[in-house]
Design an enzyme around this catalytic site. Structure first.
Site, PDB file in Angstrom:
ATOM      1  N   GLU A   1      -5.079   0.108  -7.877  1.00 10.23           N
ATOM      2  CA  GLU A   1      -4.025   1.011  -8.339  1.00 10.23           C
ATOM      3  C   GLU A   1      -2.957   0.149  -9.020  1.00 10.23           C
ATOM      4  O   GLU A   1      -2.374  -0.733  -8.380  1.00 10.23           O
ATOM      5  CB  GLU A   1      -3.400   1.769  -7.157  1.00 10.23           C
ATOM      6  CG  GLU A   1      -4.280   2.904  -6.624  1.00 10.23           C
ATOM      7  CD  GLU A   1      -3.622   3.685  -5.468  1.00 10.23           C
ATOM      8  OE1 GLU A   1      -3.907   4.876  -5.335  1.00 10.23           O
ATOM      9  OE2 GLU A   1      -2.836   3.095  -4.696  1.00 10.23           O
TER      10      GLU A   1
ATOM     11  N   SER B   1       0.820  -1.216   0.000  1.00  7.31           N
ATOM     12  CA  SER B   1       0.000   0.000   0.000  1.00  7.31           C
ATOM     13  C   SER B   1       0.851   1.262   0.000  1.00  7.31           C
ATOM     14  O   SER B   1       0.331   2.352  -0.232  1.00  7.31           O
ATOM     15  CB  SER B   1      -0.892   0.072   1.231  1.00  7.31           C
ATOM     16  OG  SER B   1      -1.213  -1.164   1.731  1.00  7.31           O
TER      17      SER B   1
ATOM     18  N   HIS C   1      -2.176  -2.704  -6.343  1.00  6.93           N
ATOM     19  CA  HIS C   1      -2.653  -2.358  -5.005  1.00  6.93           C
ATOM     20  C   HIS C   1      -4.172  -2.454  -4.942  1.00  6.93           C
ATOM     21  O   HIS C   1      -4.885  -1.599  -5.480  1.00  6.93           O
ATOM     22  CB  HIS C   1      -2.174  -0.944  -4.624  1.00  6.93           C
ATOM     23  CG  HIS C   1      -2.624  -0.515  -3.277  1.00  6.93           C
ATOM     24  ND1 HIS C   1      -2.866   0.793  -2.948  1.00  6.93           N
ATOM     25  CD2 HIS C   1      -2.891  -1.223  -2.163  1.00  6.93           C
ATOM     26  CE1 HIS C   1      -3.262   0.868  -1.692  1.00  6.93           C
ATOM     27  NE2 HIS C   1      -3.295  -0.357  -1.205  1.00  6.93           N
TER      28      HIS C   1
ATOM     29  N   ASN D   1      -3.605   6.497  -0.731  1.00  2.41           N
ATOM     30  CA  ASN D   1      -3.138   6.586   0.654  1.00  2.41           C
ATOM     31  C   ASN D   1      -2.252   7.801   0.895  1.00  2.41           C
ATOM     32  O   ASN D   1      -2.159   8.299   2.014  1.00  2.41           O
ATOM     33  CB  ASN D   1      -2.400   5.303   1.056  1.00  2.41           C
ATOM     34  CG  ASN D   1      -3.383   4.167   1.323  1.00  2.41           C
ATOM     35  OD1 ASN D   1      -4.573   4.415   1.534  1.00  2.41           O
ATOM     36  ND2 ASN D   1      -2.903   2.938   1.306  1.00  2.41           N
TER      37      ASN D   1
END
Ligand code: 3H9
Length: 692
Positions: free
Chosen positions: A449, A416, A437, A487
């Site tokens: 992702e 992540s 991801h 994130n």
């Protein structure tokens, strides 16, 4: 016919006029198409050689709706409602012949016809609500007259696509004709109608199916109540309901007027603008400038996954659902058994809810092989690592994996945050290493992702991007940076959420503001759900408030208490104890608490995210602002009617965002420093998306 109406053609064969629409890719109702159909209808209506008229489309689909790209521009050509009136008012039977999808204005057109036939693979629906509007060309008035009020409420407020068979059951389709022989089937049907002297069935004149709802406003209120959660924040569903109420209570033409009024109100609003932007943004995602559509891809016929934890198991399920066999490797038998057990339980829960057949559970589980030996990944075309988030561990795993994976296999990390270039560097094939991801729960969340490493070949990247839709994901291409797109921006929000509760807000204030904004939950409720003990080390001095909560065994929902107190149904209530702990925390840190308005909370949480998004764009870690917005919509539950954080910034005005960032940079610290791109765009009066 004149050149600009060449989107349609008219032929008369054996007494039947065939009006064909040809306007790729989806026969959307552009001005050319509308004018073409209206002219064709008038010609065919006046021609005594034609006893009936069939309206049919070339290419992959029947009309897929109004041309969305025309919205907001000055109207041209024949208005849609007028065009539909030429069908309904025709002096001879009009039959709509449907294949592909008859959607929105397309289905409204078909509802203007006297009869509808379709091939079995066809689907119909009124998806306008997904664009923040209501059907605006009679759909809300005609559909309930054909399928009844309850069914119309469901179809129009959900925008669902209904199969031909189901549509036939509800009377929306009069006859299903043989697949691949639509034209012949429709012509035969038209001849039958003529031969039998069937009436010109004008939907506007039907009313018996609406009797059930006449004088019963409680039907609509019950529907509103039953769907309140789903509709929360959206304006269009209420518009749909009101328009259907008008269909029940008003004469047809007045109902049409009401529909138009509601439609006009919605289409000029920000929500519809946002939702239409998202429609195109979603389709932009797959357009990657240096990877044209014909870029070679590698076959992915079998997949390996390392780690049978929550992530690994969830990732595996996506491939199993798509019929792709998976080998999943764990270190210990009990962890492997547990992982496979959870996957089975998830499938069984879906089957129990009727979302899949019981035998599908076995088919899917039959495609997965568990193993304790990494060597069993030697045959996989793609291996995804989903182990603990630790760089040393990942490097060690990739080195081992590289030794057993076959040449040419793609090695992907589900990290992540971590640097995928660094992970790839420990292998002999950094050009075949990428990030994939997934978002938790990985079998549910639509976002993937795809992290492009410096060395990954075009084939490798294109393979991952093309694989995404096959496993039900939206694959957004991002660059290597800490936390990638989602994130990385989330970290900004989290930092400010923590700071706001030190400065004067309570956790539930912060959560409420985000919930009211339209997110499914705020950061503190989210932490309680995920467990506060992630990153907590028992016995060590608490450096975060959440660690202090763990110290007293408030570790989140699973322990019945975290930032909130929970009852046995996991309903949250603010905690007096936590309130005191927050006050003490501020005191210890020497912070004088102050009242903080909801507006400030929202700005402090969201503007730094927008600023970070701008930095991401500046650094080329995302291809476009709309990709960032799709990350937030599909990965974090950002409300689609606000179009994503970058679009939201545009609606607020980038000057306002910039001014706040400058103010906080001075007052709080350098983490608020405006990005150069934000500054440039704001000063030039530009937008990130150009769509707000
Ligand atoms: C409406 O009808 C309002 C009326 O009630 C009243 C008006 C007064 N317009 O999705 P795809 C483009 S509102 C313009 O990749 P698929 C799309 O952008 C409308 N363009 O293909 C894409 O372009 P590109 C109600 C449209 O096979 C290309 O076509 N109707 C439209 O995966 C291919 O699309 C809807 O909401 C449009 N209406 O799916 C239906 N539709 O290649 C919207 C598509 O340049 N459309 N394009 O990226 C869909 O749901 C899907 O496109 C469909 C095909 C299922 C049809």
């Amino acid at each position: 016919m004149s050149a600009d109406t060449a989107a349609t053609s008219l032929a008369i064969e054996d007494g039947i006029a065939i009006l064909t629409v040809s306007s790729p890719p989806v026969n959307a109702l552009s001005a050319r198409v509308r004018t073409g159909i209206a002219e064709g209808m008038r010609t065919a209506s006046a021609d005594p050689a034609a006893k009936a008229i069939v309206l049919i489309c070339e290419g992959r689909t029947f009309i897929a709706g109004a041309d969305i790209s025309e919205f907001g521009k000055p109207p041209q050509g024949t208005p849609l409602a007028e065009m539909i009136a030429t069908l309904e008012g025709a002096p001879k039977p009009v039959v709509a012949a449907i294949h592909g999808t008859a959607l929105g204005g397309g289905l409204e057109t078909a509802l203007g016809a006297h009869y509808r036939v379709a091939v079995p693979s066809a689907k119909v629906g009124l998806p306008e609500v997904k664009l923040g509007i209501i059907p605006g060309a009679g759909g809300t008035q005609r559909l309930p007259r054909v399928v009844g009020v309850q069914r119309a409420l469901e179809m129009i407020t959900s925008g669902e696509f209904v199969s031909a068979a189901k549509a036939a059951e509800s009377g929306l389709i009069d006859e299903i004709v043989e697949e691949g022989r639509l034209r012949e089937g429709a012509v035969a049907f038209a001849k039958k109608v003529v031969a039998e002297g069937r009436p010109l069935k004008k939907v506007r004149d039907l009313s018996d199916k609406m009797d059930e709802a006449r004088g019963k406003p409680e039907i609509f209120d019950a529907f509103r109540k039953a769907h309140a959660r789903k509709f929360r924040g959206f304006e269009a569903p209420e518009g749909c309901i009101r328009a259907i109420e008008a269909a029940v209570n008003l004469p047809f033409d007045e109902g049409l007027k009401k529909e138009r009024e509601i439609f006009n109100g919605l289409i000029s609003g920000t929500q519809s603008k946002a939702q239409r932007y998202v429609f195109f943004a979603e389709r932009e995602v797959r357009k990657i400038p240096d990877l044209p559509d014909d870029t070679k891809t590698l076959p992915v016929e079998s997949v390996g996954i390392i780690g049978a934890g929550t992530m690994g198991g969830g990732i595996a399920m996506n491939f199993l659902n798509a019929g792709i066999p998976v080998t999943i490797v764990e270190q210990k038998q009990d962890a492997l058994d547990r992982g496979l057990g959870i996957m089975r339980k998830n499938y069984e829960a879906s089957a129990a809810k009727g979302r899949m057949k019981a035998e599908d559970v076995e088919t899917r589980m039959g495609l997965v092989t568990g193993s304790l030996d990494m060597k069993d990944l030697g045959g996989a075309d793609l291996v995804i690592e989903a182990i603990f988030e630790n760089m040393d561990l990942k490097k060690e795993t990739f080195a081992k994996l590289d030794a057993v994976a076959k040449p040419g296999a793609i090695l992907a990390s589900n990290t992540s945050y971590l640097d995928v270039n660094e992970i790839g560097a420990v292998t002999t094939r950094p050009d075949h290493v990428i990030g994939m991801h997934f978002f938790s729960p990985a079998n549910v969340m639509r976002l993937l992702e795809v992290v492009r490493t410096d060395k990954a070949t075009k084939e490798v990247v294109a393979t991952a991007v093309k694989l995404a839709p096959k496993i039900g994901k939206l694959g957004v291409l991002v660059g290597v940076c800490h936390g990638f797109v989602g994130n990385r921006m989330l970290a900004q929000r989290q930092r400010e959420a923590n700071r706001l509760i030190e400065e004067g807000a309570m956790p539930w204030d912060v959560d409420r503001v985000l919930y009211e904004f339209g997110l499914p939950m705020g950061p503190f409720a989210m932490s309680d759900l995920a467990g506060l003990d992630i990153g907590w080390q028992k016995g060590q001095e608490a450096t975060r408030l959440r660690d202090r909560l763990c110290d007293i065994d408030r570790r989140g929902q699973k322990t019945g208490a975290g930032f909130y107190d929970y009852d046995e149904k996991r309903k949250a209530t603010p905690s007096k104890l936590v309130e005191q702990m927050v006050l003490d925390w501020s005191k210890e840190k020497g912070i004088a608490r102050r009242p903080i308005s909801d507006e400030e909370i929202l700005q402090r949480l969201v503007f730094p995210m927008i600023n970070e998004g701008a930095k991401i764009l500046e650094e080329g870690k995302a291809l476009r602002a709309s990709d960032i917005d799709m990350v937030w919509i599909t990965g974090y539950g950002w409300p689609v009617y606000r179009g994503g954080p970058m679009f939201y910034g545009d609606t607020i005005g980038l000057k306002t965002v910039l001014a706040k960032m400058e103010e906080w940079e001075k007052a709080i610290g350098p983490e608020f420093k405006p990005s150069a791109l934000l500054r440039r765009k704001a000063e030039a009066g530009e937008q990130f998306t150009g769509a707000a």
